[in-house]
Motif scaffolding. Structure first.
Motif, PDB file in Angstrom:
ATOM      1  N   LEU A  68       4.659 -37.343  -5.608  1.00 41.07           N
ATOM      2  CA  LEU A  68       3.652 -38.070  -6.374  1.00 41.07           C
ATOM      3  C   LEU A  68       3.146 -37.224  -7.536  1.00 41.07           C
ATOM      4  O   LEU A  68       3.048 -37.692  -8.676  1.00 41.07           O
ATOM      5  CB  LEU A  68       2.484 -38.455  -5.456  1.00 41.07           C
ATOM      6  CG  LEU A  68       1.358 -39.272  -6.080  1.00 41.07           C
ATOM      7  CD1 LEU A  68       1.870 -40.632  -6.532  1.00 41.07           C
ATOM      8  CD2 LEU A  68       0.204 -39.443  -5.097  1.00 41.07           C
ATOM      9  N   GLY A  69       2.837 -35.947  -7.253  1.00 45.15           N
ATOM     10  CA  GLY A  69       2.330 -35.064  -8.299  1.00 45.15           C
ATOM     11  C   GLY A  69       3.335 -34.817  -9.402  1.00 45.15           C
ATOM     12  O   GLY A  69       2.985 -34.770 -10.585  1.00 45.15           O
ATOM     13  N   GLU A  70       4.610 -34.663  -9.024  1.00 44.29           N
ATOM     14  CA  GLU A  70       5.646 -34.383 -10.026  1.00 44.29           C
ATOM     15  C   GLU A  70       5.959 -35.618 -10.865  1.00 44.29           C
ATOM     16  O   GLU A  70       6.188 -35.516 -12.073  1.00 44.29           O
ATOM     17  CB  GLU A  70       6.899 -33.859  -9.330  1.00 44.29           C
ATOM     18  CG  GLU A  70       6.720 -32.439  -8.760  1.00 44.29           C
ATOM     19  CD  GLU A  70       7.934 -31.930  -8.026  1.00 44.29           C
ATOM     20  OE1 GLU A  70       8.786 -32.770  -7.634  1.00 44.29           O
ATOM     21  OE2 GLU A  70       8.033 -30.698  -7.815  1.00 44.29           O
ATOM     22  N   GLU A  71       5.962 -36.778 -10.230  1.00 41.64           N
ATOM     23  CA  GLU A  71       6.235 -38.019 -10.972  1.00 41.64           C
ATOM     24  C   GLU A  71       5.139 -38.317 -11.984  1.00 41.64           C
ATOM     25  O   GLU A  71       5.411 -38.758 -13.110  1.00 41.64           O
ATOM     26  CB  GLU A  71       6.362 -39.195  -9.997  1.00 41.64           C
ATOM     27  CG  GLU A  71       7.667 -39.208  -9.215  1.00 41.64           C
ATOM     28  CD  GLU A  71       7.690 -40.313  -8.157  1.00 41.64           C
ATOM     29  OE1 GLU A  71       6.736 -41.120  -8.129  1.00 41.64           O
ATOM     30  OE2 GLU A  71       8.657 -40.362  -7.372  1.00 41.64           O
ATOM     31  N   GLU A  72       3.898 -38.068 -11.589  1.00 39.69           N
ATOM     32  CA  GLU A  72       2.756 -38.364 -12.453  1.00 39.69           C
ATOM     33  C   GLU A  72       2.403 -37.197 -13.373  1.00 39.69           C
ATOM     34  O   GLU A  72       1.557 -37.344 -14.260  1.00 39.69           O
ATOM     35  CB  GLU A  72       1.527 -38.715 -11.601  1.00 39.69           C
ATOM     36  CG  GLU A  72       1.722 -39.902 -10.660  1.00 39.69           C
ATOM     37  CD  GLU A  72       1.840 -41.207 -11.416  1.00 39.69           C
ATOM     38  OE1 GLU A  72       1.284 -41.297 -12.523  1.00 39.69           O
ATOM     39  OE2 GLU A  72       2.504 -42.127 -10.901  1.00 39.69           O
ATOM     40  N   GLY A  73       3.031 -36.028 -13.130  1.00 36.96           N
ATOM     41  CA  GLY A  73       2.654 -34.845 -13.900  1.00 36.96           C
ATOM     42  C   GLY A  73       1.201 -34.463 -13.658  1.00 36.96           C
ATOM     43  O   GLY A  73       0.519 -33.969 -14.563  1.00 36.96           O
ATOM     44  N   ASP A  74       0.744 -34.685 -12.432  1.00 39.02           N
ATOM     45  CA  ASP A  74      -0.666 -34.495 -12.074  1.00 39.02           C
ATOM     46  C   ASP A  74      -0.874 -33.086 -11.521  1.00 39.02           C
ATOM     47  O   ASP A  74      -0.504 -32.784 -10.380  1.00 39.02           O
ATOM     48  CB  ASP A  74      -1.077 -35.547 -11.034  1.00 39.02           C
ATOM     49  CG  ASP A  74      -2.559 -35.531 -10.743  1.00 39.02           C
ATOM     50  OD1 ASP A  74      -3.212 -34.514 -11.055  1.00 39.02           O
ATOM     51  OD2 ASP A  74      -3.067 -36.521 -10.194  1.00 39.02           O
ATOM     52  N   GLU A  75      -1.479 -32.215 -12.349  1.00 37.52           N
ATOM     53  CA  GLU A  75      -1.687 -30.821 -11.938  1.00 37.52           C
ATOM     54  C   GLU A  75      -2.633 -30.707 -10.740  1.00 37.52           C
ATOM     55  O   GLU A  75      -2.471 -29.831  -9.880  1.00 37.52           O
ATOM     56  CB  GLU A  75      -2.236 -30.002 -13.110  1.00 37.52           C
ATOM     57  CG  GLU A  75      -1.243 -29.800 -14.254  1.00 37.52           C
ATOM     58  CD  GLU A  75       0.009 -29.051 -13.795  1.00 37.52           C
ATOM     59  OE1 GLU A  75      -0.109 -28.147 -12.950  1.00 37.52           O
ATOM     60  OE2 GLU A  75       1.111 -29.400 -14.269  1.00 37.52           O
ATOM     61  N   ALA A  76      -3.633 -31.591 -10.678  1.00 42.11           N
ATOM     62  CA  ALA A  76      -4.595 -31.555  -9.572  1.00 42.11           C
ATOM     63  C   ALA A  76      -3.905 -31.867  -8.243  1.00 42.11           C
ATOM     64  O   ALA A  76      -4.168 -31.223  -7.213  1.00 42.11           O
ATOM     65  CB  ALA A  76      -5.736 -32.540  -9.823  1.00 42.11           C
ATOM     66  N   THR A  77      -3.008 -32.834  -8.272  1.00 43.55           N
ATOM     67  CA  THR A  77      -2.270 -33.192  -7.057  1.00 43.55           C
ATOM     68  C   THR A  77      -1.338 -32.064  -6.633  1.00 43.55           C
ATOM     69  O   THR A  77      -1.218 -31.739  -5.444  1.00 43.55           O
ATOM     70  CB  THR A  77      -1.458 -34.483  -7.278  1.00 43.55           C
ATOM     71  OG1 THR A  77      -2.350 -35.551  -7.589  1.00 43.55           O
ATOM     72  CG2 THR A  77      -0.649 -34.854  -6.030  1.00 43.55           C
ATOM     73  N   LEU A  78      -0.685 -31.428  -7.610  1.00 44.53           N
ATOM     74  CA  LEU A  78       0.214 -30.319  -7.292  1.00 44.53           C
ATOM     75  C   LEU A  78      -0.572 -29.106  -6.772  1.00 44.53           C
ATOM     76  O   LEU A  78      -0.090 -28.372  -5.904  1.00 44.53           O
ATOM     77  CB  LEU A  78       1.031 -29.931  -8.531  1.00 44.53           C
ATOM     78  CG  LEU A  78       2.092 -30.964  -8.957  1.00 44.53           C
ATOM     79  CD1 LEU A  78       2.746 -30.562 -10.269  1.00 44.53           C
ATOM     80  CD2 LEU A  78       3.152 -31.128  -7.872  1.00 44.53           C
ATOM     81  N   GLU A 125      -3.318 -29.366  -5.039  1.00 45.91           N
ATOM     82  CA  GLU A 125      -3.640 -29.763  -3.663  1.00 45.91           C
ATOM     83  C   GLU A 125      -2.436 -29.523  -2.752  1.00 45.91           C
ATOM     84  O   GLU A 125      -2.575 -29.057  -1.616  1.00 45.91           O
ATOM     85  CB  GLU A 125      -4.055 -31.229  -3.619  1.00 45.91           C
ATOM     86  CG  GLU A 125      -4.441 -31.712  -2.231  1.00 45.91           C
ATOM     87  CD  GLU A 125      -4.729 -33.206  -2.176  1.00 45.91           C
ATOM     88  OE1 GLU A 125      -4.807 -33.747  -1.050  1.00 45.91           O
ATOM     89  OE2 GLU A 125      -4.854 -33.845  -3.243  1.00 45.91           O
TER      90      GLU A 125
END
Length: 371
Positions: free
Chosen positions: A84-94, A96
């Protein structure tokens, strides 16, 4: 450097595969079903001692199964979180995911170490005795520091403990202390702590501020169970009673409730003064004596006392760990090479790294010898 989540998750899955093989979830499931059937019997509590064993065994088996299954699920959830983090490019998720990876690594490592404990008595609760050795008052103080260290370690993990006996030194510290750790696998964990511990520091008891080396011995034995059938003829036991005592200024009992039990054939002596009554202290002393005789019997059968409990007598030449406070700060295990530079944290109960390294070292030694 960016975390290689793909490789990390692959490594976790590989470790969990090994854990599942050793745990044998199918056999564990069958054991749980059998215990559940016994726990559901209407006459279960007709024998309270047996009922307690059944319910405790059931609780432990369920916890062991759930622990493996929950970790498998956490690895699966981590993989989803990373995707999910890599698909969205979401640093906060990565970020976590990074924190969860670190947490899972620790939990999987603990579980892996548990699977390395396959000794006959590793699942048992433990009885630990600490004795001051060479070094005078510094050694007695060191023995008290080690007692506090292990009690803090147990407290950090939520393990119940019970101090059975303390013999105070005249000036400061302890001549000896004995305590139980009442949790499954306490013996498997703590057995690698058996041996001679060495402290190097500027002595707080030396008015010239000289560096002092002192020693303390740690003995770890598995707690006896009623199924072990260690019968001791009454004529082989000598029992002395005396008044319990504490350090200077502390109130003492006014009755002879403390018990010293000597096994005449072997010379093994057990003292007990924690309980309120002489009867309770006799029972506690007998249980510890039986534990020591059980271990001695097994050691003689296997002709390998050291493998079962470390060096029970802990000769002073057999140092297994050094705690150095002066001229530098370091705690180092001489068997495994594991070391840390923060002795205060170790004395505050942070000894898991030493225990894990010891278990792995013991296992690799057993494998090398073909056991």
């Amino acid at each position: 450097m960016a975390t290689d989540f793909t490789q990390e998750i692959k490594d976790l899955r590989s470790t969990m595969t090994s854990v599942r093989e050793v745990t044998d979830l199918d056999a564990l499931g069958a054991k749980i079903a059998d215990l559940e059937a016994k726990a559901g019997a209407p006459d279960l509590w007709d024998d309270p001692e047996s009922a307690q064993k059944v319910t405790s065994s059931l609780s432990r088996a369920i916890a062991e199964r759930d622990r493996v299954q929950e970790l498998d699920q956490r690895v699966d959830d981590l993989e989803v979180l990373v995707e999910l983090g890599e698909e969205e490019g979401d640093e906060a998720t990565l970020a976590e995911a990074e924190r969860e990876l670190e947490s899972i690594r620790g939990a999987v490592g603990e579980l892996e170490v548990r699977t390395l404990m396959s000794g006959e008595y590793d699942e048992r609760e433990a009885v630990v005795t600490i004795r001051s050795g060479a070094g005078g008052v510094d050694a007695a103080d060191f023995a008290e520091m080690l007692l506090r260290m292990y009690l803090r370690w147990a407290e950090k993990h939520g393990y119940p403990t019970k101090v059975l006996d303390t013999s105070y030194a005249e000036e400061a510290g302890l001549k000896s202390a004995t305590f139980e750790v009442n949790v499954p696998y306490a013996y498997g964990n703590l057995s690698v702590e058996g041996g001679t511990h060495r402290l190097v520091r500027i002595s707080p008891f030396d008015n010239q501020g000289r560096r002092q080396t002192s020693f303390a011995a740690v003995e770890v034995i598995p707690l006896i169970e009623s199924t072990d059938h260690i019968e001791i003829p009454e004529n082989e036991i000598k029992v002395d009673v005396f008044r319990s005592s504490g350090p200077g200024g502390q109130s003492v009992n006014t009755t002879d409730s403390a018990v010293r039990m000597t096994h005449i054939p072997t010379g093994i002596v057990v003292s007990m003064q924690d309980e309120k009554s002489q009867i309770q202290n006799r029972a506690a002393a007998l249980r510890v004596l039986q534990s020591r005789l059980l271990l001695l019997r097994k050691a003689e059968e296997a002709a390998t006392k050291k493998e079962l409990a470390g060096d029970i007598k802990a000769s002073w030449g057999d140092q297994m760990r050094s705690y150095v406070l002066q001229p530098y700060q370091m705690v180092k295990d001489l068997r495994t090479g594991y070391e840390v530079g923060n002795p205060q944290a170790v004395f505050d109960g942070d000894v898991d790294g030493f225990i894990e390294a010891g278990i792995r070292w013991r296992r690799s030694g057993a494998e090398a010898s073909g056991e």
